[in-house]
Design an enzyme around this catalytic site. Structure first.
Site, PDB file in Angstrom:
ATOM      1  N   ASP A 202      73.442 176.091 -16.375  1.00 19.34           N
ATOM      2  CA  ASP A 202      74.198 175.658 -15.167  1.00 19.34           C
ATOM      3  C   ASP A 202      73.067 174.777 -13.983  1.00 19.34           C
ATOM      4  OD1 ASP A 202      76.040 177.335 -13.652  1.00 19.34           O
ATOM      5  OD2 ASP A 202      74.038 177.814 -12.576  1.00 19.34           O
ATOM      6  N   GLU A 266      75.980 171.502 -17.166  1.00 22.73           N
ATOM      7  CA  GLU A 266      77.025 171.387 -16.226  1.00 22.73           C
ATOM      8  C   GLU A 266      76.250 170.182 -15.183  1.00 22.73           C
ATOM      9  OE1 GLU A 266      79.096 174.609 -12.835  1.00 22.73           O
ATOM     10  OE2 GLU A 266      77.252 174.083 -12.954  1.00 22.73           O
TER      11      GLU A 266
END
Length: 532
Positions: A202, A266
């Site tokens: 993330d 990401e």
């Protein structure tokens, strides 16, 4: 499929937002046992892997993206044994399992932070990013939080500010410190030893900052809406640090120790193209990366698709891309990209386009049903970003509403209790059981199109070459070995004539109104080159 060592190349990955997928105990919150009970549905789609958004122990200030214990399951989602059962069942069904690692920050409730903030001379004093106030008491620099306001919060215990790129409850880890890197690698090892097949990392470009704490320069006004102070800066110094790739080489080395594991980054922001290339370069960093090319785009256009895909040429040293049209942070694509009267045709064309892209593809739970965005009243909002910036920031909650499993069941079969977010009123007609009974439903079409991708080496692994076409018509070829496919998508409103000689191609798939070599609005076609 690709060889086992490259099982991840060209795969379709299904994202599960655990809080909203399936509730097994009636408390209104989805959980790991609920996911396990519904994995047959996921496997039936023909995807290769699942990515589960964070389910670790957390105060849930940002619904799991504020981790207080990386090695335990939050009680709202179950226990470690439920995670083990989920992994085992997924593997029985032929699904690989990716878990979401949040390494840029922890929760303020994490024991590491409790120790770090206690005083300036303990073993974890530097595990987070601390800085003295300016002489007049203001924060150390001008960095702004993604969720609004300064990226610094004063802590009276240490008499210093701590950095948080998101909520103040999400203090920034100091990944410049080798001890912090080592601790996170041990977290990864813990989950790899439990059988997971890899990770989605993330906000990876936020994991390191400029230690000099240099002010960010102002961003030029491009005409795009600016709803947060964060939007007024170029984020040169609080993200994308040049030392991140060296850390990722350590991550890759750990993954390679396990033989066939996978990690995807990401990456968000205006510099995401450079960062994604850097994070996946040379075959010794991460396997893949995805950004937000499509996730916040207000329209699906030929230029958007072509520009995004051409940034990832099939060239030595260039990494392997991943693509998503929807996820838990972005409004549902059909609500962004299609008027209501065109929704059904658009959804089919969009799914065909997704399965034809070069790279890995992500489907977000409910995308196989064609779910639209749900309007959430202010009093029902749970998303801290939406609450802070209401009404200018579109709520992420509208894409996080519970999955509709049974049209006529209480709470659409998601829970026997009160769901944590309101159900979408338009979702009843799109429930899984309704679509199972309709051979022409979006659910059945999704299965058919994923099967097309799975059976085609050209779609999973092949090169991509764009073809000039009339306005509004997106055209490209995919090729691998002797298989050569022409992929056509009418993104415009008028009937479009496809380029080339139709006699040279055998049609293998269509969606929408296609008559020989003419495509109606929101229609798509895939054809295989005939042998000479």
């Amino acid at each position: 499929m690709a060889a086992d060592g490259d099982w991840w190349r060209g795969v379709a990955i299904y994202q599960i937002y655990p809080r909203s997928f399936a509730d097994s105990n009636g408390d209104g919150i989805g959980d790991l046992a609920g996911i396990t009970a519904r994995l047959d549905h996921v496997a039936s789609l023909g995807v290769d892997a699942i990515w589960i958004s964070p389910f670790f122990r957390s105060p849930q200030a940002d619904f799991g993206y504020d981790v207080s214990d990386y090695r335990d399951v939050d009680p709202a989602y179950g226990a470690l044994a439920d995670g083990d059962a989920l992994i085992a069942r997924a593997h029985q069904l032929g699904l690989r399992v990716l878990v979401d690692m949040v390494w840029a920050h922890t929760s303020e409730a994490h024991p590491w932070f409790a120790e770090s903030r206690a005083r300036r001379d303990n073993p974890r004093a530097d595990w987070y990013v601390w800085a003295d106030a300016r002489p007049e008491g203001s924060p150390p620099n001008n960095w702004q939080s993604v969720f609004g306001g300064p990226a610094w919060t004063w802590d009276a215990r240490r008499g210093q500010y701590y950095l948080h790129n998101f909520l103040s409850a999400q203090p920034q880890l100091n990944l410049h410190l080798p001890a912090v890197q080592a601790a996170l690698l041990e977290v990864a090892r813990f989950w790899l030893d439990r059988g997971v097949d890899g990770f989605r990392l993330d906000a990876l470009n936020f994991v390191m900052h400029d230690p000099a704490l240099t002010d960010n320069p102002p961003a030029p006004d491009t005409g795009r809406p600016r709803t947060r102070p964060f939007d007024f800066q170029l984020h040169r110094h609080n993200q994308g640090h040049r030392d991140i790739p060296a850390f990722l080489e350590r991550v890759r080395a750990l993954l390679d120790d396990y033989g066939d594991r996978f990690a995807v980054a990401e990456v968000t922001g205006d510099d995401s193209d450079w960062e994604m290339k850097s994070f996946t370069a040379a075959g010794k960093r991460l396997h893949s990366a995805y950004g937000f090319d499509f996730l916040y785009a207000p329209a699906l256009t030929v230029d958007l698709v072509r520009t995004a895909l051409e940034r990832w040429p099939d060239a030595p040293g260039v990494g392997w891309p991943s693509w998503a049209f929807e996820n838990h942070d972005a409004p549902r694509a059909v609500s962004r990209w299609a008027p209501a009267e065109d929704a059904a045709a658009f959804l089919r064309m969009k799914m065909l386009l997704l399965v034809c892209l070069r790279g890995n593809i992500f489907l977000y739970n409910g995308e196989e049903l064609g779910l639209p965005q749900v309007e959430i009243a202010f009093e029902d909002l749970k998303d801290p970003e939406a609450i802070a910036n209401w009404p200018r920031t579109l709520s992420r909650d509208g894409a996080r509403t519970p999955m509709p499993w049974q049209a006529d069941a209480p709470q659409l079969g998601f829970t026997t209790g009160t769901p944590w977010l309101p159900l979408g009123t338009a979702h009843r007609a799109l429930a899984v059981d309704r679509q199972e009974a309709d051979a022409e439903s979006m659910l059945h079409i999704t299965r058919r199109l994923l099967a097309l991708r799975r059976a085609s080496a050209a779609l999973r692994l092949g090169t991509i070459a764009f073809v000039d076409a009339p306005d509004g018509l997106l055209a490209f070829e995919r090729q691998h070995g002797d298989e050569r496919l022409l992929c056509l998508f009418n993104l415009g409103d008028a009937v479009a004539e496809a380029p080339g000689d139709p006699d040279e191609w055998a049609v293998v798939e269509t969606v929408g109104a296609v008559e020989r070599w003419r495509l109606g609005a929101r229609a798509g076609l895939v054809a295989r080159r005939r042998a000479p």
